[in-house]
Design an enzyme around this catalytic site. Structure first.
Site, mmCIF file in Angstrom:
data_model
loop_
_atom_site.group_PDB
_atom_site.id
_atom_site.type_symbol
_atom_site.label_atom_id
_atom_site.label_comp_id
_atom_site.label_asym_id
_atom_site.label_seq_id
_atom_site.Cartn_x
_atom_site.Cartn_y
_atom_site.Cartn_z
ATOM 1 N N HIS A 63 -1.311 -45.442 129.826
ATOM 2 C CA HIS A 63 -1.148 -45.233 128.386
ATOM 3 C C HIS A 63 -1.157 -43.727 128.165
ATOM 4 O O HIS A 63 -2.222 -43.114 128.191
ATOM 5 C CB HIS A 63 -2.295 -45.883 127.615
ATOM 6 C CG HIS A 63 -2.461 -47.351 127.900
ATOM 7 N ND1 HIS A 63 -1.910 -48.326 127.106
ATOM 8 C CD2 HIS A 63 -3.098 -48.012 128.900
ATOM 9 C CE1 HIS A 63 -2.214 -49.530 127.593
ATOM 10 N NE2 HIS A 63 -2.933 -49.367 128.694
ATOM 11 N N ASN A 95 1.765 -49.787 123.597
ATOM 12 C CA ASN A 95 0.778 -49.884 122.510
ATOM 13 C C ASN A 95 0.402 -48.505 121.979
ATOM 14 O O ASN A 95 -0.763 -48.167 121.828
ATOM 15 C CB ASN A 95 -0.473 -50.649 122.966
ATOM 16 C CG ASN A 95 -1.256 -49.915 124.051
ATOM 17 O OD1 ASN A 95 -0.688 -49.142 124.810
ATOM 18 N ND2 ASN A 95 -2.545 -50.160 124.130
ATOM 19 N N ASP A 301 -4.368 -48.175 134.936
ATOM 20 C CA ASP A 301 -4.602 -48.505 133.515
ATOM 21 C C ASP A 301 -5.220 -47.297 132.804
ATOM 22 O O ASP A 301 -6.155 -47.440 132.002
ATOM 23 C CB ASP A 301 -5.457 -49.763 133.349
ATOM 24 C CG ASP A 301 -5.505 -50.235 131.892
ATOM 25 O OD1 ASP A 301 -4.687 -49.756 131.079
ATOM 26 O OD2 ASP A 301 -6.373 -51.081 131.571
ATOM 27 N N HIS A 305 -9.228 -41.880 125.833
ATOM 28 C CA HIS A 305 -9.806 -41.819 124.496
ATOM 29 C C HIS A 305 -10.559 -40.498 124.382
ATOM 30 O O HIS A 305 -10.856 -39.862 125.392
ATOM 31 C CB HIS A 305 -10.770 -42.984 124.272
ATOM 32 C CG HIS A 305 -10.098 -44.325 124.291
ATOM 33 N ND1 HIS A 305 -9.252 -44.757 123.295
ATOM 34 C CD2 HIS A 305 -10.129 -45.332 125.207
ATOM 35 C CE1 HIS A 305 -8.814 -45.975 123.584
ATOM 36 N NE2 HIS A 305 -9.310 -46.352 124.756
HETATM 37 C C1 NCD Z 1 -6.065 -50.049 126.842
HETATM 38 C C2 NCD Z 1 -5.818 -48.932 125.844
HETATM 39 O O1 NCD Z 1 -6.752 -48.219 125.490
HETATM 40 O O2 NCD Z 1 -4.672 -48.745 125.429
HETATM 41 N N1 NCD Z 1 -7.471 -50.298 126.907
HETATM 42 C C3 NCD Z 1 -8.154 -50.883 127.915
HETATM 43 O O3 NCD Z 1 -9.366 -51.113 127.759
HETATM 44 N N2 NCD Z 1 -7.581 -51.216 129.051
HETATM 45 C C4 NCD Z 1 -5.301 -51.273 126.473
HETATM 46 C C5 NCD Z 1 -5.134 -52.276 127.590
HETATM 47 O O4 NCD Z 1 -4.691 -51.966 128.697
HETATM 48 O O5 NCD Z 1 -5.395 -53.459 127.373
HETATM 49 ZN ZN ZN Z 2 -3.577 -50.925 129.778
HETATM 50 ZN ZN ZN Z 3 -4.442 -54.332 129.131
#
Ligand code: NCD
Ligand code: ZN
Ligand code: ZN
Ligand code: ZN
Length: 438
Positions: A63, A95, A301, A305
């Protein structure tokens, strides 16, 4: 015949064994792997003695935020994090703010990523509330379609059997893989305490969601990819349905290596979806990855944040952890500690991710393939979030000992990163968008 670049006398993995070799690069592609002493002339030579010369990792689940969430991460910091972490290709999730549901938003993300990139960037799109509104013109610029049952990209979407069928049908017709975050918890549900959170995002709910999509998959066909498998029951389900071949799955280093019990209940730093599970679950995942080979890829992943969103009590903390700068060091530590064979590392971090998304010419160091290369030093270091290039510096791996350090990263034959420094300007190396071979 001479080459542009020679990575001389490094350790290359040949048939699963560490072997001294030199690697030639010409016009951004691998030209050949040479026995030491047999190299052609080269315009530029980099001495790789004592270093591992590996294909760059391909991380198909990140992300990178940007646009409305550039305070968390943008394409510059995100792709710098990738380069510094030995990752040469990333695939960015939809997202974002705004979410990728139209070609207009995708174009915006592509333009931004082109300007700021340090590595190759590919993209996914989501499916609008009315599946029939899916913008097929987006297809050439994406590598897959992503569905979030527990946290829909458009409010009010419910991922039941019909929605799963609709998503699967779109993907089947456009020859795209459908990726999904397996969770059947009710969107918008607010947990009251940690146990409530864990019950909401339970293994049962993960398995239930996988069953829903497996059923759509067996009815429609096409390619289905299960994101971040986190527990034994989910991994077993995937193992049982592998015969279909068009079913693939991924796992993260945090689910492989950490358990929820490693952290105190109030700690938000390790809060992630799916949640960290038990030691038995992570052991099972490691077995599924390398013994059984029922899991194809390892992905970070990478979910950045801000500190303010992470350094707060568990229930208030945002879900997601950064992972681009820890993926390769952590997985290579598994190799160097003798828990993961080289062939499995190369498959799950490099070749399988390319194969799953049909990214041609990437993921192996073979003639004609893109010269996306990670040079690694075998050396004991400690993970420190403060050292990250990513804007997200709170990591559950803080203080962890690793045995590998990515020291040089080449993208398309260009040296992008070398011993802590970036060697090119933004927007010069790498390809955006990465496209599938059709
Ligand atoms: C992800 C995000 O922050 O976009 N968060 C997470 O806990 N993995 C979203 C996701 O991969 O489901
Ligand atoms: Zn993710
Ligand atoms: Zn996810
Ligand atoms: Zn086992």
């Amino acid at each position: 015949m001479s080459v542009d670049l020679l990575l001389k006398n490094g350790t290359v993995i040949v048939d699963g064994k560490e072997t001294a070799r030199s690697l030639g690069v010409k016009a951004g592609k691998i030209e050949a792997v040479y026995v030491v002493g047999n190299e052609p002339a080269a315009q530029e030579t980099v001495d790789c003695s004592g270093l591992y010369v590996l294909p760059g990792a391909i991380d198909i689940h990140v992300h990178l935020r940007d646009l409305g969430q550039s305070n968390k991460e943008d394409y510059m910091t995100g792709t710098r994090a990738a380069a510094a972490g030995g990752v040469t290709t990333v695939v960015d999730m939809p997202n974002s703010d705004p979410p990728v549901l139209t070609s207009r938003v995708l174009e915006e993300k592509i333009t931004s990523a082109q300007e700021k990139r340090f590595v190759n960037v590919g993209f996914y799109a989501g499916v609008p509330k009315k599946a029939a509104d899916f913008d097929a013109s987006i297809t050439p610029n994406i590598l897959g379609v992503k569905e979030y049952p527990h946290s829909p990209l458009v409010q009010g979407t419910r991922t039941g059997p019909q929605r799963a069928l609709d998503c699967m049908r779109i993907c089947f017709e456009l020859d795209l893989p459908l990726l999904f975050h397996p969770d059947s918890s009710k969107p918008g549900a607010v947990p009251e305490d940690l146990n409530d959170f864990l019950a909401l995002h339970s293994c049962d709910n993960e398995a239930k969601s996988i069953k829903l999509f497996l059923s759509a998959h067996s009815e429609i066909g096409g390619r289905l990819h299960v994101c971040h498998v986190s527990c034994e029951s989910a991994a077993r389900l995937i193992g049982e349905h592998r015969a279909e071949k068009s079913l693939t799955a991924e796992v993260t280093p945090h689910h492989l290596l950490l358990a929820g019990s490693d952290f105190i209940d109030s700690d938000g730093t390790a809060k992630v979806l799916p949640p960290l599970r038990t030691r038995q679950d992570s052991e099972w995942l490691r077995h599924a990855l390398s013994g059984q080979c029922s899991i194809d890829c390892v992905v970070s992943d990478h979910a950045p944040h801000t500190d303010q969103e992470k350094l707060v009590p568990f229930l208030k903390a945002a879900s997601g952890i950064p992972g681009l700068e820890t993926l390769v060091p952590l997985m290579l530590t598994e190799v160097f500690d003798g828990r993961l064979p080289w062939v499995d590392y190369l498959r799950c971090c490099c070749s399988a991710p390319a194969w799953v998304l049909r990214i041609g010419n990437k993921g192996v160091l073979t003639k004609g393939y893109d010269a996306d290369i990670t040079v690694v030093q075998r050396e004991e270091t400690v993970i420190r979030g403060a050292d990250f290039q990513s804007k997200a510096r709170v990591t559950p791996f803080e203080g962890r000992r690793v045995l590998a350090r990515p020291v040089m990263t080449f993208v398309g034959g260009e040296l992008v990163y070398s011993y802590g420094k970036f060697m090119v300007g933004q927007g010069t190396a790498g390809r955006v968008p990465v496209r599938a071979t059709r």
